[in-house]
Design a protein around this motif. Structure first.
Motif, PDB file in Angstrom:
ATOM      1  N   TRP A   7       0.826  -1.207   0.000  1.00 36.50           N
ATOM      2  CA  TRP A   7       0.000   0.000   0.000  1.00 36.50           C
ATOM      3  C   TRP A   7       0.862   1.260   0.000  1.00 36.50           C
ATOM      4  O   TRP A   7       1.975   1.263   0.529  1.00 36.50           O
ATOM      5  CB  TRP A   7      -0.882   0.052   1.252  1.00 36.50           C
ATOM      6  N   VAL A   8       0.299   2.339  -0.566  1.00 37.66           N
ATOM      7  CA  VAL A   8       0.877   3.678  -0.427  1.00 37.66           C
ATOM      8  C   VAL A   8      -0.219   4.607   0.082  1.00 37.66           C
ATOM      9  O   VAL A   8      -1.282   4.731  -0.544  1.00 37.66           O
ATOM     10  CB  VAL A   8       1.440   4.230  -1.753  1.00 37.66           C
ATOM     11  N   LEU A   9       0.024   5.226   1.224  1.00 39.08           N
ATOM     12  CA  LEU A   9      -0.891   6.220   1.779  1.00 39.08           C
ATOM     13  C   LEU A   9      -0.430   7.610   1.365  1.00 39.08           C
ATOM     14  O   LEU A   9       0.771   7.862   1.244  1.00 39.08           O
ATOM     15  CB  LEU A   9      -0.934   6.116   3.309  1.00 39.08           C
ATOM     16  N   TRP A  10      -1.394   8.500   1.181  1.00 41.08           N
ATOM     17  CA  TRP A  10      -1.081   9.825   0.648  1.00 41.08           C
ATOM     18  C   TRP A  10      -1.657  10.944   1.505  1.00 41.08           C
ATOM     19  O   TRP A  10      -2.825  10.888   1.914  1.00 41.08           O
ATOM     20  CB  TRP A  10      -1.657   9.982  -0.761  1.00 41.08           C
ATOM     21  N   ASP A  11      -0.851  11.946   1.756  1.00 40.22           N
ATOM     22  CA  ASP A  11      -1.350  13.249   2.155  1.00 40.22           C
ATOM     23  C   ASP A  11      -1.904  13.893   0.882  1.00 40.22           C
ATOM     24  O   ASP A  11      -1.589  13.449  -0.230  1.00 40.22           O
ATOM     25  CB  ASP A  11      -0.201  14.074   2.739  1.00 40.22           C
ATOM     26  N   VAL A  12      -2.683  14.956   1.015  1.00 42.07           N
ATOM     27  CA  VAL A  12      -3.272  15.570  -0.182  1.00 42.07           C
ATOM     28  C   VAL A  12      -2.810  17.016  -0.388  1.00 42.07           C
ATOM     29  O   VAL A  12      -2.124  17.323  -1.365  1.00 42.07           O
ATOM     30  CB  VAL A  12      -4.821  15.521  -0.132  1.00 42.07           C
ATOM     31  N   THR A  13      -3.178  17.907   0.544  1.00 45.90           N
ATOM     32  CA  THR A  13      -2.902  19.329   0.347  1.00 45.90           C
ATOM     33  C   THR A  13      -1.398  19.597   0.336  1.00 45.90           C
ATOM     34  O   THR A  13      -0.672  19.196   1.248  1.00 45.90           O
ATOM     35  CB  THR A  13      -3.569  20.167   1.447  1.00 45.90           C
ATOM     36  N   ASN A  14      -0.938  20.247  -0.701  1.00 47.32           N
ATOM     37  CA  ASN A  14       0.475  20.577  -0.943  1.00 47.32           C
ATOM     38  C   ASN A  14       1.335  19.351  -1.232  1.00 47.32           C
ATOM     39  O   ASN A  14       2.560  19.451  -1.304  1.00 47.32           O
ATOM     40  CB  ASN A  14       1.069  21.386   0.223  1.00 47.32           C
ATOM     41  N   THR A  15       0.678  18.209  -1.408  1.00 47.53           N
ATOM     42  CA  THR A  15       1.362  17.006  -1.870  1.00 47.53           C
ATOM     43  C   THR A  15       0.862  16.645  -3.263  1.00 47.53           C
ATOM     44  O   THR A  15       1.647  16.559  -4.215  1.00 47.53           O
ATOM     45  CB  THR A  15       1.118  15.831  -0.900  1.00 47.53           C
ATOM     46  N   LEU A  16      -0.440  16.457  -3.411  1.00 42.86           N
ATOM     47  CA  LEU A  16      -1.038  16.145  -4.710  1.00 42.86           C
ATOM     48  C   LEU A  16      -1.658  17.365  -5.374  1.00 42.86           C
ATOM     49  O   LEU A  16      -1.716  17.448  -6.601  1.00 42.86           O
ATOM     50  CB  LEU A  16      -2.106  15.067  -4.543  1.00 42.86           C
ATOM     51  N   LEU A  17      -2.128  18.300  -4.569  1.00 39.74           N
ATOM     52  CA  LEU A  17      -2.758  19.505  -5.118  1.00 39.74           C
ATOM     53  C   LEU A  17      -2.591  20.667  -4.138  1.00 39.74           C
ATOM     54  O   LEU A  17      -2.203  20.469  -2.992  1.00 39.74           O
ATOM     55  CB  LEU A  17      -4.243  19.252  -5.420  1.00 39.74           C
ATOM     56  N   GLN A 116      -0.760  12.979 -11.166  1.00 45.28           N
ATOM     57  CA  GLN A 116      -1.455  11.897 -11.865  1.00 45.28           C
ATOM     58  C   GLN A 116      -0.498  10.768 -12.238  1.00 45.28           C
ATOM     59  O   GLN A 116      -0.802   9.581 -12.027  1.00 45.28           O
ATOM     60  CB  GLN A 116      -2.142  12.442 -13.122  1.00 45.28           C
ATOM     61  N   ALA A 117       0.638  11.112 -12.799  1.00 43.81           N
ATOM     62  CA  ALA A 117       1.601  10.098 -13.233  1.00 43.81           C
ATOM     63  C   ALA A 117       2.119   9.288 -12.047  1.00 43.81           C
ATOM     64  O   ALA A 117       2.321   8.067 -12.157  1.00 43.81           O
ATOM     65  CB  ALA A 117       2.766  10.756 -13.970  1.00 43.81           C
ATOM     66  N   ALA A 118       2.325   9.944 -10.916  1.00 42.14           N
ATOM     67  CA  ALA A 118       2.817   9.235  -9.733  1.00 42.14           C
ATOM     68  C   ALA A 118       1.783   8.236  -9.226  1.00 42.14           C
ATOM     69  O   ALA A 118       2.118   7.102  -8.869  1.00 42.14           O
ATOM     70  CB  ALA A 118       3.174  10.237  -8.641  1.00 42.14           C
ATOM     71  N   SER A 121       1.652   5.341 -11.621  1.00 44.71           N
ATOM     72  CA  SER A 121       2.828   4.467 -11.518  1.00 44.71           C
ATOM     73  C   SER A 121       2.706   3.536 -10.319  1.00 44.71           C
ATOM     74  O   SER A 121       3.120   2.371 -10.381  1.00 44.71           O
ATOM     75  CB  SER A 121       4.111   5.291 -11.427  1.00 44.71           C
ATOM     76  N   CYS A 122       2.120   4.041  -9.239  1.00 42.58           N
ATOM     77  CA  CYS A 122       1.894   3.182  -8.070  1.00 42.58           C
ATOM     78  C   CYS A 122       0.957   2.033  -8.424  1.00 42.58           C
ATOM     79  O   CYS A 122       1.208   0.875  -8.077  1.00 42.58           O
ATOM     80  CB  CYS A 122       1.299   3.993  -6.924  1.00 42.58           C
ATOM     81  N   SER A 123      -0.118   2.366  -9.113  1.00 43.20           N
ATOM     82  CA  SER A 123      -1.077   1.332  -9.507  1.00 43.20           C
ATOM     83  C   SER A 123      -0.442   0.327 -10.457  1.00 43.20           C
ATOM     84  O   SER A 123      -0.702  -0.879 -10.374  1.00 43.20           O
ATOM     85  CB  SER A 123      -2.305   1.978 -10.153  1.00 43.20           C
ATOM     86  N   SER A 124       0.408   0.811 -11.350  1.00 46.21           N
ATOM     87  CA  SER A 124       1.059  -0.091 -12.312  1.00 46.21           C
ATOM     88  C   SER A 124       2.029  -1.050 -11.623  1.00 46.21           C
ATOM     89  O   SER A 124       2.324  -2.122 -12.150  1.00 46.21           O
ATOM     90  CB  SER A 124       1.789   0.713 -13.395  1.00 46.21           C
ATOM     91  N   LEU A 125       2.490  -0.663 -10.436  1.00 47.63           N
ATOM     92  CA  LEU A 125       3.363  -1.540  -9.650  1.00 47.63           C
ATOM     93  C   LEU A 125       2.548  -2.541  -8.825  1.00 47.63           C
ATOM     94  O   LEU A 125       3.113  -3.368  -8.109  1.00 47.63           O
ATOM     95  CB  LEU A 125       4.243  -0.711  -8.712  1.00 47.63           C
ATOM     96  N   SER A 232       8.428   6.326  -7.784  1.00 54.70           N
ATOM     97  CA  SER A 232       8.367   4.947  -8.278  1.00 54.70           C
ATOM     98  C   SER A 232       9.662   4.192  -8.023  1.00 54.70           C
ATOM     99  O   SER A 232       9.648   3.051  -7.549  1.00 54.70           O
ATOM    100  CB  SER A 232       8.029   4.931  -9.767  1.00 54.70           C
ATOM    101  N   SER A 233      10.787   4.822  -8.295  1.00 52.31           N
ATOM    102  CA  SER A 233      12.080   4.140  -8.100  1.00 52.31           C
ATOM    103  C   SER A 233      12.333   3.869  -6.623  1.00 52.31           C
ATOM    104  O   SER A 233      12.913   2.831  -6.264  1.00 52.31           O
ATOM    105  CB  SER A 233      13.216   4.985  -8.690  1.00 52.31           C
TER     106      SER A 233
END
Length: 240
Positions: A7-17, A116-118, A121-125, A232-233
């Motif tokens: 799993w990858v957990l995400w913050d949102v504000t100032n990380t993704l948008l 979006q690409a990040a 890429s997580c999903s593709s992994l 991703s790397s």
């Protein structure tokens, strides 16, 4: 043998948008719709003062005091306008309500060019994704209008969790959603304490998004991302 990353957990504000305009600009735009002329710099200063006061008096949207996100934010906006000498309570309440609901509009948000690409890429992994954010319940709507919601299996906001980062229990709730051990989970965020230190202290693979290289001398390079293009790397190293 170490646990494989799942799993990858995400913050949102100032990380993704991020918010496109300052608070002062947003509030002044709403005031202009009502025929009022305010100074964005003055409004921004008033907001910062009011926001700090409300965060201190009723942290995390006042959940422990029986409040919710909408009530809390309405109070912040109304007090901000009152500091700017707007005394009509009906008008101020109307503007506060408009600002609260319009904040979910896509025009108020800018998705970072690498987000979006990040996520893809997580999903593709083969990794599953979730959100852990100090935010109110509007977050799901915001992610939807910004085109990011389909990436995530679950969303945990501090309003709904009843606790906010850096309280580790919000990550405990996320791990329960993941149904796996902390060693199989990564977390990505831009806040040194809330995201990086807290997730690392719980055994997650915490990565600090440091777009302005503020922490290049204090965070190990293998834990720090200058952009999401590097993610991703880094993740693949924990999948081998």
């Amino acid at each position: 043998m170490r646990a494989p990353l799942q799993w990858v957990l995400w913050d949102v504000t100032n990380t993704l948008l991020k918010v496109r305009a300052s608070v002062g600009e947003q509030y002044c735009k709403e005031a202009e719709r009502m025929g009022l002329n305010l100074d964005p710099v003055e409004v921004d200063a008033a907001f910062r003062q009011v926001y700090r006061h409300h965060c201190s008096k009723n942290p995390n949207y006042g959940i422990t005091h029986g409040m919710d996100g909408q009530t809390w934010w309405m109070g912040v906006v109304q007090d901000t306008f009152s500091h700017c000498r707007l005394q009509d309570p009906v008008l101020v309440k109307t503007m506060a309500s408009n600002l609260y609901h319009n904040f979910c509009s896509a025009e108020n948000w800018e998705v970072f060019s690498d987000s979006q690409a990040a996520l893809e890429s997580c999903s593709s992994l083969g990794l599953k994704l979730g959100v852990v954010s100090n935010f109110d319940k509007r977050l799901e709507r915001i992610l939807h209008v910004c085109g990011l919601l389909p990436h995530f299996s679950f969303i945990i906001t501090s309003e709904e969790a009843g606790v906010a980062k850096p309280n580790p229990s919000i990550f405990d709730q996320a791990l329960q959603k993941c149904g796996t051990l902390a060693a199989s989970v990564a977390h990505v965020g831009d806040d040194y304490v809330n995201d990086y230190l807290t997730s690392r202290s719980m055994g997650l693979h915490g990565f600090l998004l440091d777009r302005h290289n503020k922490y290049k001398h204090s965070v190990p390079r293998q834990h720090r991302l200058s952009s999401l293009e590097e993610l991703s790397s880094h993740l693949q190293l924990h999948m081998q």
